[in-house]
Design an enzyme around this catalytic site. Structure first.
Site, PDB file in Angstrom:
ATOM      1  N   ARG A  71       0.843  -1.192   0.000  1.00 21.41           N
ATOM      2  CA  ARG A  71       0.000   0.000   0.000  1.00 21.41           C
ATOM      3  C   ARG A  71       0.882   1.247   0.000  1.00 21.41           C
ATOM      4  NH1 ARG A  71      -1.944   0.805   4.537  1.00 21.41           N
ATOM      5  NH2 ARG A  71      -1.289  -1.032   5.718  1.00 21.41           N
ATOM      6  N   TYR A 211      -0.614  -3.375  -7.632  1.00 25.82           N
ATOM      7  CA  TYR A 211      -0.363  -4.289  -6.523  1.00 25.82           C
ATOM      8  C   TYR A 211      -1.462  -4.274  -5.459  1.00 25.82           C
ATOM      9  CZ  TYR A 211       2.148  -6.883  -2.942  1.00 25.82           C
ATOM     10  OH  TYR A 211       2.514  -7.831  -2.017  1.00 25.82           O
ATOM     11  N   LYS A 220      -9.383  -3.285   0.509  1.00 23.51           N
ATOM     12  CA  LYS A 220      -9.429  -2.190   1.471  1.00 23.51           C
ATOM     13  C   LYS A 220     -10.226  -0.993   0.943  1.00 23.51           C
ATOM     14  CE  LYS A 220      -6.469  -4.090   4.409  1.00 23.51           C
ATOM     15  NZ  LYS A 220      -6.707  -5.444   4.843  1.00 23.51           N
ATOM     16  N   HIS A 240     -12.088  -3.696  10.146  1.00 23.51           N
ATOM     17  CA  HIS A 240     -10.862  -4.432   9.835  1.00 23.51           C
ATOM     18  C   HIS A 240     -10.684  -5.517  10.892  1.00 23.51           C
ATOM     19  CE1 HIS A 240      -6.228  -4.222   9.106  1.00 23.51           C
ATOM     20  NE2 HIS A 240      -6.799  -5.107   8.315  1.00 23.51           N
ATOM     21  N   SER A 262      -1.247  -4.492  11.847  1.00 26.80           N
ATOM     22  CA  SER A 262      -0.398  -5.440  11.141  1.00 26.80           C
ATOM     23  C   SER A 262       0.683  -5.983  12.065  1.00 26.80           C
ATOM     24  CB  SER A 262       0.245  -4.770   9.923  1.00 26.80           C
ATOM     25  OG  SER A 262       1.038  -3.672  10.327  1.00 26.80           O
ATOM     26  N   CYS A 264       0.421  -8.323  14.241  1.00 25.86           N
ATOM     27  CA  CYS A 264      -0.060  -8.633  15.587  1.00 25.86           C
ATOM     28  C   CYS A 264      -0.812  -9.957  15.652  1.00 25.86           C
ATOM     29  CB  CYS A 264      -0.932  -7.502  16.116  1.00 25.86           C
ATOM     30  SG  CYS A 264      -0.018  -5.985  16.465  1.00 25.86           S
ATOM     31  N   ASP A 287      -9.827 -11.075   7.862  1.00 23.66           N
ATOM     32  CA  ASP A 287      -9.386  -9.695   7.659  1.00 23.66           C
ATOM     33  C   ASP A 287     -10.471  -8.638   7.825  1.00 23.66           C
ATOM     34  OD1 ASP A 287      -7.269  -7.864   7.039  1.00 23.66           O
ATOM     35  OD2 ASP A 287      -8.080  -7.646   5.023  1.00 23.66           O
ATOM     36  N   ARG A 385       2.968 -11.975  -0.714  1.00 25.89           N
ATOM     37  CA  ARG A 385       1.583 -12.380  -0.442  1.00 25.89           C
ATOM     38  C   ARG A 385       1.215 -13.703  -1.097  1.00 25.89           C
ATOM     39  NH1 ARG A 385      -1.681  -8.957   3.017  1.00 25.89           N
ATOM     40  NH2 ARG A 385      -0.408  -7.093   3.305  1.00 25.89           N
TER      41      ARG A 385
END
Length: 616
Positions: A71, A211, A220, A240, A262, A264, A287, A385
């Site tokens: 991102r 991407y 998102k 989220h 992120s 976590c 997610d 990913r």
């Protein structure tokens, strides 16, 4: 099917307008079929953009441009009508100005390329919680990933009406005068990348990046930034959050959502394998959660996605074996390393590679003797990913596509906090729970910054949605408060709210692996079991200044290593001085940025916390 066959007049007119502006060589209306997927993937392989993986059936590896790997928050805009509407935590450009700039870039941007018209559904088809969109893109990679991540194709047209979300995307690299990509990932320079959202219009424009969430606009962009704005308008929640199904040894079931920044452990928790006998965790989503009130007054959640767009590095048999199995076939990998025998590899996969590897930049290199490369020399990009169908996950719940959604009993918040924050505590009420969500954050470590002055500071990520909220975050807090108020007659039906922290550290204790005072991973089921019982009102808690915490002995420690049994009392008590510092940081550095938009209820919760701590 052609553009002329599109029955919805509004969709058809919008597509024709974009075709005129972008000037593609061809226009294809996607049908979502296996034959179409195979044809587009073959096109990518023949063009040198995708590599078939001999070790994983029907799976392929892509490598992006080094400038297009994640991102791009500085190039992501919430272009609401006013800057105040976007709020202090979003990038804002006047919508008239931004549209003029982007129309200039879009003019002729698809020369030499095909425009794909991709109808898609976020959520189970026909669900009362689902929403629909149409993405126009000149990227086969986007079509292929969206085919996994959403419900696409001809079957979705019957549900698309005038309320669809228009999503326009281009890689921003026209092929003029017969030019070819020649196996090179197509994108525009960073300064020409725009990931733009026009909330009041429910409109998404993306240019210059091919991407991930910059280009897969159902993710998102739609599922959080635009959906959060729609949720505020319509009185529901777009979050989220993971969704998991938790079953106790008696066969009783509860559904839990969780918001974590992120790194976590959100995906790992969603696919957790419990270490305590008789308990079971199944996945609804890893997610995003969309939650609406059902007729019975409870919040029901769906996972609007159909796949996992997971971070590969760090995923192993120990951390998340279910994710590895989900990505064992029919999967798209991006920016992973390629092994000599036709498999993918990444740092933290749990075993060293052998022989030669092709790294994410396409360079042939000798494999490292361990499963982790030195920082800056990674074989796989840290944000590499995998895009895998959710239905392939061995722990996917049988009701993960329930159109009505699943009833939520508990909401978890958490961050990476090596000090102060205990293993688990529960809010006293809904407003206190919103307060806990509003202060979520992770401590900055030496490994995550090049600025030594930042180490130890808290990087706040309220509700873990800071980069993904489509409007003023202060108003977002107020919307959560309002959700609770609107249910005041059914307050007992609202989910219970908890804050968890798997990351307390004691670097001076040589017995603790990595210095962590809690083992995490499957042992987090021990905390989930306590939460399960709290949702039933079990008397397994003590009241403290920060909320409800486990009684001595309330956390199941059967089979837990002795050194964790010894640290458990420390991570289940209140660090008064640490919390007073937390209050000071929130009061001085966090809440002021929201100004008059900060709900008075949250200021009251902060004052109450400070008062309780001082009296303790």
């Amino acid at each position: 099917m052609t553009v002329n066959d599109i029955k919805n007049a509004k969709v058809k007119a919008w597509v024709e307008e974009c075709v005129k502006m972008c000037e593609p060589d061809n226009v294809v209306v996607c049908d979502g079929s296996t034959a179409e997927y195979d044809r587009l993937m073959k096109k990518c392989v023949d063009a040198g953009l995708a590599t078939p993986l001999a070790k994983k059936p029907n799976s392929f590896l892509f490598r992006s441009d080094p400038s297009d790997v994640a991102r791009v928050e500085k190039r992501t805009f919430i272009s609401s009508k006013t800057q105040e509407g976007a709020g202090p935590t979003n990038n804002w450009i006047d919508p008239t100005e931004l549209k003029a700039t982007m129309k200039g870039l879009y003019k002729g941007c698809m020369h030499g390329r095909t425009m794909y018209v991709l109808p898609f559904c976020m959520g189970p088809l026909g669900s009362p919680i689902a929403k629909y969109g149409v993405e126009l893109t000149d990227s086969e990679y986007v079509v292929l990933n969206m085919d996994i991540m959403t419900r696409t194709g001809e079957k979705t047209w019957q549900y698309i009406d005038d309320n669809f979300v228009p999503c326009l995307h281009s890689v921003g690299k026209p092929l003029n005068n017969g030019a070819k990509d020649n196996g090179v990932w197509a994108c525009a320079p960073v300064e020409q990348k725009y990931i733009s959202h026009f909330p009041e219009e429910h409109l998404i424009w993306s240019y210059g990046s091919g991407y991930g969430g910059n280009a897969l606009l159902g993710k998102k962009c739609f599922a959080l930034r635009i959906a959060s704005f729609i949720a505020k308008e319509e009185g529901w929640l777009a979050e989220h959050m993971l969704i998991l199904k938790l079953t106790n040894p008696a066969g009783e079931v509860k559904y839990v959502t969780g918001a974590f920044p992120s790194a976590c452990g959100k995906t790992n928790l969603a696919m957790l394998i419990p270490t305590i006998p008789g308990w079971k965790v199944e996945t609804i989503g890893d997610d995003i959660a969309w939650m609406k009130f059902g007729k019975d007054g409870r919040l029901y959640a769906i996972n609007p996605e159909a796949g996992f767009f997971g971070v590969a590095p760090g995923t192993s048999e120990v951390s998340n074996n279910n994710a590895l199995i989900a990505a064992s076939k029919n999967t798209i990998f991006t920016n992973c390393a390629l092994t000599e025998d036709g498999d993918v590899w990444w740092e933290g996969i749990g075993y060293p590679a052998k022989g030669k590897l092709v790294d994410w930049k396409g360079n042939v290199r000798d494999a490292f003797p361990k499963d982790k490369a030195p920082k800056g020399e990674e074989m796989a990009h840290p944000n590499a990913r995998f895009t895998a169908p959710a239905k392939q996950c061995p722990c996917i719940a049988s009701d993960w596509e329930s159109p009505e959604g699943v009833p939520i009993s508990a909401i978890l918040f958490g961050g990476r906090r090596p000090s102060t924050i205990p293993l688990v505590h529960q809010s006293r009420n809904w407003a206190h729970g919103v307060f806990l969500g509003s202060i979520v954050g992770s401590e900055i470590t030496a490994a995550s910054t090049i600025n030594p002055d930042e180490v130890g500071k808290i990087r706040r990520d309220p509700f873990a949605i800071l980069p993904f909220c489509g409007y003023n975050m202060g108003d977002y807090f107020q919307h959560w408060i309002n959700v609770g108020k609107n249910s005041c007659t059914n307050a007992d039906k609202l989910p219970k709210i908890f804050y968890v922290n798997w990351f307390r550290k004691d670097d001076n204790n040589a017995d603790l692996p990595g210095g962590f005072m809690w083992p995490g991973y499957g042992d987090n089921s021990r905390v989930l079991a306590w939460i399960f019982d709290r949702c039933d009102g079990k008397d397994n808690f003590v009241e403290t200044p920060i909320g409800y915490m486990p009684k001595d002995g309330a956390i199941n420690t059967d089979g837990l290593a002795d050194y964790y049994k010894k640290t458990l009392p420390e991570i289940t008590k209140v660090d008064k001085e640490g919390w007073l510092k937390e209050v000071k940081d929130i009061r001085e550095n966090h809440y002021p940025k929201f100004g008059k938009h900060l709900p008075k209820e949250l200021s009251a919760c902060l004052d109450d916390l400070e008062s309780r701590l001082n009296k303790a």
